[in-house]
Design an enzyme around this catalytic site. Structure first.
Site, PDB file in Angstrom:
ATOM      1  N   ARG A   1       6.337   2.870  -7.651  1.00 54.61           N
ATOM      2  CA  ARG A   1       6.672   3.016  -6.226  1.00 54.61           C
ATOM      3  C   ARG A   1       6.365   4.419  -5.727  1.00 54.61           C
ATOM      4  O   ARG A   1       6.147   4.632  -4.543  1.00 54.61           O
ATOM      5  CB  ARG A   1       8.160   2.718  -5.994  1.00 54.61           C
ATOM      6  CG  ARG A   1       8.557   1.270  -6.205  1.00 54.61           C
ATOM      7  CD  ARG A   1       9.950   1.044  -5.623  1.00 54.61           C
ATOM      8  NE  ARG A   1      10.570  -0.196  -6.064  1.00 54.61           N
ATOM      9  CZ  ARG A   1      10.390  -1.390  -5.497  1.00 54.61           C
ATOM     10  NH1 ARG A   1       9.570  -1.512  -4.488  1.00 54.61           N
ATOM     11  NH2 ARG A   1      11.008  -2.453  -5.939  1.00 54.61           N
TER      12      ARG A   1
ATOM     13  N   GLU B   1       8.109  -3.563   6.972  1.00 56.26           N
ATOM     14  CA  GLU B   1       7.922  -4.232   5.679  1.00 56.26           C
ATOM     15  C   GLU B   1       6.709  -3.619   4.982  1.00 56.26           C
ATOM     16  O   GLU B   1       5.783  -3.130   5.639  1.00 56.26           O
ATOM     17  CB  GLU B   1       7.761  -5.737   5.944  1.00 56.26           C
ATOM     18  CG  GLU B   1       7.449  -6.629   4.776  1.00 56.26           C
ATOM     19  CD  GLU B   1       8.495  -6.691   3.663  1.00 56.26           C
ATOM     20  OE1 GLU B   1       8.914  -5.615   3.212  1.00 56.26           O
ATOM     21  OE2 GLU B   1       8.810  -7.810   3.213  1.00 56.26           O
ATOM     22  N   ASP B   2       6.735  -3.633   3.652  1.00 56.67           N
ATOM     23  CA  ASP B   2       5.610  -3.043   2.913  1.00 56.67           C
ATOM     24  C   ASP B   2       4.351  -3.886   3.033  1.00 56.67           C
ATOM     25  O   ASP B   2       3.275  -3.384   3.334  1.00 56.67           O
ATOM     26  CB  ASP B   2       5.983  -2.793   1.439  1.00 56.67           C
ATOM     27  CG  ASP B   2       6.562  -4.018   0.726  1.00 56.67           C
ATOM     28  OD1 ASP B   2       6.657  -5.099   1.340  1.00 56.67           O
ATOM     29  OD2 ASP B   2       6.915  -3.884  -0.467  1.00 56.67           O
TER      30      ASP B   2
ATOM     31  N   ASP C   1       2.304 -11.097   2.816  1.00 59.19           N
ATOM     32  CA  ASP C   1       1.469 -11.814   1.848  1.00 59.19           C
ATOM     33  C   ASP C   1       1.458 -13.295   2.236  1.00 59.19           C
ATOM     34  O   ASP C   1       0.758 -13.688   3.165  1.00 59.19           O
ATOM     35  CB  ASP C   1       2.053 -11.536   0.454  1.00 59.19           C
ATOM     36  CG  ASP C   1       1.202 -12.028  -0.685  1.00 59.19           C
ATOM     37  OD1 ASP C   1      -0.011 -12.161  -0.515  1.00 59.19           O
ATOM     38  OD2 ASP C   1       1.749 -12.295  -1.778  1.00 59.19           O
TER      39      ASP C   1
ATOM     40  N   PHE D   1      -3.484  -7.439  -6.241  1.00 59.84           N
ATOM     41  CA  PHE D   1      -2.111  -6.970  -6.393  1.00 59.84           C
ATOM     42  C   PHE D   1      -2.112  -5.451  -6.365  1.00 59.84           C
ATOM     43  O   PHE D   1      -2.825  -4.807  -7.139  1.00 59.84           O
ATOM     44  CB  PHE D   1      -1.485  -7.489  -7.696  1.00 59.84           C
ATOM     45  CG  PHE D   1      -0.019  -7.236  -7.720  1.00 59.84           C
ATOM     46  CD1 PHE D   1       0.847  -8.015  -6.959  1.00 59.84           C
ATOM     47  CD2 PHE D   1       0.512  -6.191  -8.458  1.00 59.84           C
ATOM     48  CE1 PHE D   1       2.209  -7.754  -6.931  1.00 59.84           C
ATOM     49  CE2 PHE D   1       1.881  -5.931  -8.451  1.00 59.84           C
ATOM     50  CZ  PHE D   1       2.720  -6.711  -7.677  1.00 59.84           C
TER      51      PHE D   1
HETATM   52  P1  IMP Z   1       5.531 -12.931   0.942  1.00 62.83           P
HETATM   53  O1  IMP Z   1       6.849 -13.595   1.123  1.00 62.83           O
HETATM   54  O2  IMP Z   1       4.639 -13.712   0.006  1.00 62.83           O
HETATM   55  O3  IMP Z   1       4.818 -12.584   2.214  1.00 62.83           O
HETATM   56  O4  IMP Z   1       5.787 -11.651   0.096  1.00 62.83           O
HETATM   57  C1  IMP Z   1       6.140 -10.454   0.587  1.00 62.83           C
HETATM   58  C2  IMP Z   1       6.739  -9.653  -0.533  1.00 62.83           C
HETATM   59  O5  IMP Z   1       6.073  -9.886  -1.791  1.00 62.83           O
HETATM   60  C3  IMP Z   1       6.531  -8.203  -0.240  1.00 62.83           C
HETATM   61  O6  IMP Z   1       7.605  -7.698   0.491  1.00 62.83           O
HETATM   62  C4  IMP Z   1       6.429  -7.610  -1.622  1.00 62.83           C
HETATM   63  O7  IMP Z   1       7.729  -7.329  -2.095  1.00 62.83           O
HETATM   64  C5  IMP Z   1       5.842  -8.694  -2.477  1.00 62.83           C
HETATM   65  N1  IMP Z   1       4.377  -8.514  -2.662  1.00 62.83           N
HETATM   66  C6  IMP Z   1       3.396  -9.298  -2.195  1.00 62.83           C
HETATM   67  N2  IMP Z   1       2.177  -8.835  -2.557  1.00 62.83           N
HETATM   68  C7  IMP Z   1       2.416  -7.706  -3.266  1.00 62.83           C
HETATM   69  C8  IMP Z   1       1.544  -6.742  -3.906  1.00 62.83           C
HETATM   70  O8  IMP Z   1       0.300  -6.818  -3.898  1.00 62.83           O
HETATM   71  N3  IMP Z   1       2.169  -5.712  -4.523  1.00 62.83           N
HETATM   72  C9  IMP Z   1       3.511  -5.556  -4.563  1.00 62.83           C
HETATM   73  N4  IMP Z   1       4.365  -6.431  -3.977  1.00 62.83           N
HETATM   74  C10 IMP Z   1       3.816  -7.493  -3.339  1.00 62.83           C
HETATM   75 MG    MG Z   2       9.068  -6.422  -0.223  1.00 61.33          MG
END
Ligand code: IMP
Ligand code: MG
Length: 193
Positions: free
Chosen positions: A181, A115-116, A119, A168
């Site tokens: 990207r 996963e990237d 968060d 962000f």
């Molecule tokens: P989570 O469900 O809040 O953990 O979010 C994870 C997803 O939110 C990641 O896979 C990203 O697609 C997106 N995301 C969260 N923070 C960022 C950021 O700083 N930049 C770009 N995408 C983000």
């Molecule tokens: Mg993502």
């Protein structure tokens, strides 16, 4: 303050973005993660499952640093809801939906989810539950970035590239409204408003 961005998307030029993690730093850390995964799996085959689209760049570099029999697959997920009514475009609503499942069975395989960014943890919690349902032999999670200060659900990755502050970020696969990207570095999108 980030909410302003949802109302009208303004694309910043690349030179307005501050580099947080350079491509050299990323390459070094990805090589370390590859080495660690190679050691941990000790000769066993592995399937890398990338989460579209953000993890595609990280996965493609990571798999080339792993010295094991490896294949890869992708899943797609999306959050329900209209982000512009909810605030930040990157905030998970908590209602995650699968848009693409894996192509091949994961049953009795060693799986590493790629996963990237981790968060709030809502997306990863959903994906973990989903992939455990495939009954893999083992299951690990590799994330390039971790923002622990934003966590809403207690979920952690086994491999973390970099822990970052509550900012962000874009580049190296991560987007802002599908842009950036392809930036080689991880850059911070400045808060406005
Ligand atoms: P989570 O469900 O809040 O953990 O979010 C994870 C997803 O939110 C990641 O896979 C990203 O697609 C997106 N995301 C969260 N923070 C960022 C950021 O700083 N930049 C770009 N995408 C983000
Ligand atoms: Mg993502």
């Amino acid at each position: 303050m980030w909410r302003v961005w949802c109302e009208s998307v303004r694309y910043l030029s690349v030179n307005e973005l501050e580099v947080l993690i350079s491509h050299e730093q990323i390459a070094g850390r990805v090589a370390e993660l590859g080495k660690q995964i190679t050691a941990d799996l000790s000769g066993q085959p592995v399937i890398f499952v990338g989460v579209l689209k953000g993890a595609a760049v990280f996965l493609s570099d990571l798999v080339r640093k792993v010295q094991l029999d490896a294949t890869f697959d992708f899943i797609g997920v999306t959050s329900y809801g209209n982000p512009s009514q909810q605030g930040n475009i990157w905030d998970s609503t908590g209602e995650v939906r699968l848009t693409k499942d894996v192509d091949r069975s994961l049953r009795d395989k060693n799986v590493i989810l790629v996963e990237d960014i981790l968060d709030t943890g809502l997306t990863l919690t959903f994906i973990k539950r989903l992939l455990w349902g495939h009954q893999p032999k083992s299951f690990r999670v590799a994330v390039l970035l971790d923002k622990p200060s934003r966590r809403k659900l207690a979920v952690e990755a086994d491999y973390v590239g970099f822990t970052i502050p509550d900012k962000f970020v874009v580049g190296y696969g991560l987007d802002y409204a599908e842009q950036y990207r392809n930036l080689p570095d991880i850059c911070v999108v400045p808060a406005v408003g």
